[in-house]
Scaffold this active site. Structure first.
Site, PDB file in Angstrom:
ATOM      1  N   HIS A 198       9.631  11.444   7.538  1.00  0.00           N
ATOM      2  CA  HIS A 198       8.443  10.734   8.232  1.00  0.00           C
ATOM      3  C   HIS A 198       7.219  10.622   7.367  1.00  0.00           C
ATOM      4  O   HIS A 198       6.018  10.347   8.068  1.00  0.00           O
ATOM      5  CB  HIS A 198       8.143  11.495   9.520  1.00  0.00           C
ATOM      6  CG  HIS A 198       9.271  11.453  10.445  1.00  0.00           C
ATOM      7  ND1 HIS A 198       9.211  12.224  11.594  1.00  0.00           N
ATOM      8  CD2 HIS A 198      10.370  11.080  10.568  1.00  0.00           C
ATOM      9  CE1 HIS A 198      10.335  12.279  12.434  1.00  0.00           C
ATOM     10  NE2 HIS A 198      11.113  11.591  11.709  1.00  0.00           N
ATOM     11  N   GLU A 234      15.700   5.324  17.623  1.00  0.00           N
ATOM     12  CA  GLU A 234      15.972   6.700  17.790  1.00  0.00           C
ATOM     13  C   GLU A 234      14.539   7.665  17.671  1.00  0.00           C
ATOM     14  O   GLU A 234      14.229   8.604  18.261  1.00  0.00           O
ATOM     15  CB  GLU A 234      16.723   7.622  16.698  1.00  0.00           C
ATOM     16  CG  GLU A 234      17.220   8.874  16.560  1.00  0.00           C
ATOM     17  CD  GLU A 234      16.374   9.884  16.052  1.00  0.00           C
ATOM     18  OE1 GLU A 234      16.623  11.135  16.242  1.00  0.00           O
ATOM     19  OE2 GLU A 234      15.428   9.535  15.191  1.00  0.00           O
TER      20      GLU A 234
END
Lengths: 458, 458
Positions: free
Chosen positions: B424, B326
C-alpha cells in the site's frame, strides 16, 4: 557482594537455560535476532562507511580494523588477526567498449574486466568477433576461424534450474577458463556474458585464471552485461564483420600483507573442539559487497554475540572467522586450515554463510550419512522458522579446506532466486539487503551452532 | 487431412500427458513458466503502461480492458466481464503535514490519507497530539485527555513474528477502526503509524471504516511513515505541547460501474464443477500495485495459459477471475459469489494469490481436515521446488465469499519478509518484482490446479 550476586546470577541463567527446551531456546534466538540483532547495523557500516573490500585494497584494510574492533567490544575470550599474504589485482580506470558496425558508427556497451585479467594495450583492442556457447564450439571452429579475433562466450545461465547456484556452476567455466581456452586458438581477447539470470545493463566481474599459459599468451578478458550480450549476438547474426573495441586498465601488483579476523568463545567442557562460523571479508570492487559477503561476515559475528546475549555458554570453542581473499585466491581459507593443522586443532564443525543475505531456507551439509541422519533429527526445531531445506552437498569455499573424515561442514542456504542479480556487480549494495532476512539468517546459523555444540555429532 | 493430423496430434499429446508421471508434468509446468512465462511481460504492461488501479479510476478501467484483451488472445473457451458497481474514493491533491514545536518552527513529515477517510477542512487541522498504542490506552485516557486533539496510534508491527501477515493482522485495527474509536472521545483527527516493519519515509495507505458513525462525527485519518512516527513520538516525549498540522483533500464520490474480468477453460468431464484461480485487479493509488496485486493477477492469468501451453485439458472448468475492488469494498468478490449462488454453480476449489510476487513457499488451505490430509499427500511433488509450507489457515479476501462446507479454498503463500516494505505504499512498483520469483509463483499455482483437477478432493 557484587561477585556473589554475579555468581548467583550466572547460576540462575545457567539453570534457567538448562531448564528451557530447545524449542524455547531457538525461539529466544530468533526473537533476539529480530528485535535486537546487530547484523544490519554492522553491515550498514561495512557497506556504506567502508565500501568495497577487494583483497589488498584500503577498503579491505579498513574492514579488518573495523571488524576486529567490533569483535573486541563483544567481550569474547580472544580476538586476533591471523596474517595472510594476498594477491592484489586492481581495476584501474573504468573500462570502455563499443561495437563498430561500419567505420565510425559505434554503439557503446557495458563491460568490466574479469578479476585477474591482464589489461588491453594502452590504445585498446579492436577485432572481429566470433560467438560461441562452449569450449566444444571453440574447438570445432578451430584456429582458422578464431585467430586474431575476440571470442564472445554467450551461454546464458539456465533459467529452469531451481537452485540458481547450480545454474552458476554450469555456466562459469566460460568466465573461469574462457581466456585460457580461447588463447590456445589465437584469440586476441575474450568477452564473457555476465553470469546473471536477469537481463540488465550491469557487467558482473569475478575471478578468472590463465592456468599455465605463458605471460605472452595471456589475453584480456572482460564480462559484458546480459542486455549487451543479447545486442551483440543479434548484431553478429545480421553482420559477421562487425568489430568490437574495448580497453581495460587492470593490473596484477605484488602480494600484500592482510589478515583473517578471528574471535573466540572458549569452550567450557571441550575447549579443544573447535566450531567455526564464518564468511569472507573481501569483496569485489564494483558494488560494496553487501550480499557477497558482507552479509555472511555480519551474520557470523552476530552468532557469537547472540550466544552471549542469550546467556548460552558453549561447551566447545566457538570461533568466528572472517576470511580474507575468498574472491581471488582463497588465501585466507587456506591459511586458516594450514595453521589449524600445524597446531593440531580439532575442528569438529564449520558453517559458512556466503550465498547472500536473503531469507534462509536451510543448510547444505558436507558430512557422513550417519552424521546427516543425526542432524536431520533437529529439522522439526527449524520448521517454525520455515528453514526446511536440509540437504547433503557442498559447504563454503573458505571452510572447505578444513574438510576431514570426521567433521561436519555446512553452508547456509538462503533463497537463491535473486542472488545472481547482484553477484559481483555494481548493484551489490546495502539497499538490496532486507533487515529481517539478514537477521533470520543470523538466527538460523546461531540455532545450528547451539544444537551442534549441545549435542555434538560424531 | 489437416483435421486428421490435428486429431492424431491431440491424441498423441493426450496419451503423452497421461503416460507422464505427475513429477514430469510438474517439472514441465515449472520449466515452461521459467523459460516461457508471460507473467512478467503482462505485469510490466499493467504496472508501467497502466499504473495504479484504484476502484473507479481510469487505471482500473484500462486494466479491465487490457486483461480482457489478453485473455481473449489465449484461446480460452469463454472470456467475459461481470458488471459490478464499485465505490470511488479519490485522494485529491497530495497531503501536507508538519509538526510545530513552537509557533513558526515546523518540521515537515510524510503522511497520506487512509482510504475512505474524509478530508480535513480546506485550511487543514492543527491540534495537540495524544499518543496511544491501542484502544485500551484510548479508553484509559478518556474524553478529558482526548477531546480536541489528534490521536496518534503508534503500535509497531511486531518484528518477532515469522509470518509477517500475522504481525499485520495484530496491528491493523489501528488503521481500520482507529478513527471510529478516537472520534467517540472527541478527537479531531487520527494519525496512524504505517503498517510497515521497516523504518523508512513512506506512508502506507489502506482501507479504514467509520462503522456506524454519523457523518458529522467522521474525522480525518492519515498514515504517517515509520520514520516520522518515531520522530513524532520522540518529540512528544520532549514536549507534550507540540502540535501537528495536516491537510488532506480526499473525497468519496458516487459509485461507478466496473467489472470482474473472467476467463474459462470449460471442463472436459465435469464442466459443472468450477475451479477458480484469481487475484484482484484494483490496487491502491500510491505505487502501481505490482505486488498488491498485479502479481496475483498475472500469475492467475498465466495458470490458464500454462495449462494450454503444456497441453493439459482439464476435466473440470477452470476459471481465472480478476476481482475488482478488493482494497476498498470487496464488491468484486461479493458479486462473483452472489452470481455463482444464483446460477447454482458448484465451486469445488478456489485459489487466490494476493500476498505479493515473492518466492513461493507453499499454500494456506481453508478446508476440512480430511481434505487437507488428502492434499498433503501431494507435498512431496512440490519439494523439488522448495514449496514445503502446507498449512491450514485463511485463503484470500475475494474467494472467501465462495466458502461452503465442501469446497477447498487456498491462498498462495509467498515469502512474507519483504511484503510489508511495499504494501500500500509508493514503492510498490515494478522494479520491486523479481521475474523468477513471479514465475515460480505462477508455476506453483498451476501445479496445484493441475493436481486438484486430476484427482479431485471431496
Amino acid at each position: 557482594m557484587i561477585k556473589i550476586f554475579t555468581v548467583l546470577y550466572c547460576l540462575f541463567i545457567s539453570i534457567g537455560l538448562n531448564a528451557q527446551t530447545d524449542e524455547a531456546i531457538l525461539k529466544n534466538i530468533y526473537n533476539t535476532s529480530l528485535t535486537n540483532g546487530k547484523s544490519y547495523e554492522w553491515l550498514n557500516h561495512l557497506s556504506n562507511q567502508i565500501g568495497s573490500r577487494l583483497s589488498g585494497s584500503l577498503g579491505a584494510e579498513r574492514a579488518v580494523a573495523y571488524t576486529k574492533e567490533e569483535l573486541e567490544k563483544l567481550g569474547l575470550d580472544k580476538v586476533w588477526l591471523q596474517p595472510v599474504m594476498v594477491p592484489r589485482w586492481v581495476r584501474g580506470a573504468k573500462e570502455y567498449a563499443y561495437i563498430e558496425t561500419t567505420p565510425g558508427k559505434t554503439n557503446t556497451i557495458n563491460i568490466c574486466a574479469l578479476g585477474g585479467s591482464v589489461a588491453t594495450p594502452a590504445l585498446g583492442i579492436k577485432a572481429n568477433i566470433v560467438e560461441v556457447k562452449n569450449f566444444e564450439e571453440l574447438e570445432a571452429l578451430g584456429k582458422a576461424n578464431i585467430e586474431g579475433k575476440i571470442v564472445f562466450y554467450n551461454r546464458p545461465m539456465q533459467p529452469d534450474v531451481m537452485n540458481t547456484h547450480d545454474a552458476y556452476s554450469e555456466a562459469n567455466n566460460q568466465r573461469k577458463k574462457g581466456a585460457e581456452e580461447a588463447s590456445k586458438y589465437g584469440a586476441v581477447a575474450v568477452i564473457v556474458r555476465s553470469l546473471n539470470l536477469r537481463l540488465d545493463d550491469l557487467p558482473h566481474t569475478g575471478n578468472m585464471s590463465y592456468g599455465d599459459l605463458p605471460l605472452e599468451k595471456r589475453i584480456p578478458a572482460a564480462a559484458i552485461s546480459t542486455n549487451d550480450a543479447e545486442v551483440l549476438s543479434t548484431m553478429l547474426q545480421l553482420d559477421k564483420n562487425i568489430k568490437l573495441y574495448f580497453k581495460q586498465n587492470c593490473k596484477q601488483l605484488a602480494d600484500v600483507q592482510s589478515y583473517n579476523v578471528i574471535g573466540e568463545i572458549t569452550g567450557s567442557q571441550f575447549p579443544d573442539e573447535y566450531m567455526v562460523v564464518g564468511g569472507h571479508l573481501d569483496s569485489w570492487d564494483l558494488g560494496d559487497g553487501s550480499h557477497d559477503d558482507g552479509a555472511g561476515v555480519v551474520q557470523s559475528m552476530d552468532v557469537l554475540r547472540l550466544l552471549k546475549e542469550i546467556g548460552i555458554k558453549p561447551k566447545r570453542s566457538i570461533r568466528v572467522v572472517l576470511f580474507m581473499n575468498e574472491e581471488n585466491g582463497k588465501r585466507g581459507g587456506i591459511k586458516y586450515a594450514e595453521d589449524a593443522k600445524t597446531k593440531k586443532e580439532n575442528h569438529v564443525f564449520a558453517l559458512e554463510s556466503d550465498s547472500g543475505g536473503f531469507t534462509p531456507r536451510g543448510f547444505s551439509f558436507d558430512c557422513s550419512d550417519a552424521q546427516f541422519n543425526k542432524i536431520t533429527q533437529w529439522k522439526p526445531l527449524f520448521e517454525p522458522y520455515m528453514v526446511h531445506y536440509f540437504e547433503k552437498g557442498g559447504s563454503g569455499a573458505d571452510i572447505d579446506y578444513l574438510k576431514n573424515n570426521t567433521n561436519v561442514l555446512v553452508g547456509l542456504f538462503p533463497d537463491s532466486q535473486r542472488y545472481f542479480d547482484y553477484h559481483h556487480a555494481g548493484n551489490d549494495t546495502f539497499d538490496a539487503i532486507n533487515k529481517r532476512e539478514l537477521e533470520l539468517g543470523a538466527a538460523t546459523m546461531t540455532a545450528l551452532v547451539y544444537l551442534f555444540d549441545k549435542y555434538g555429532v560424531k
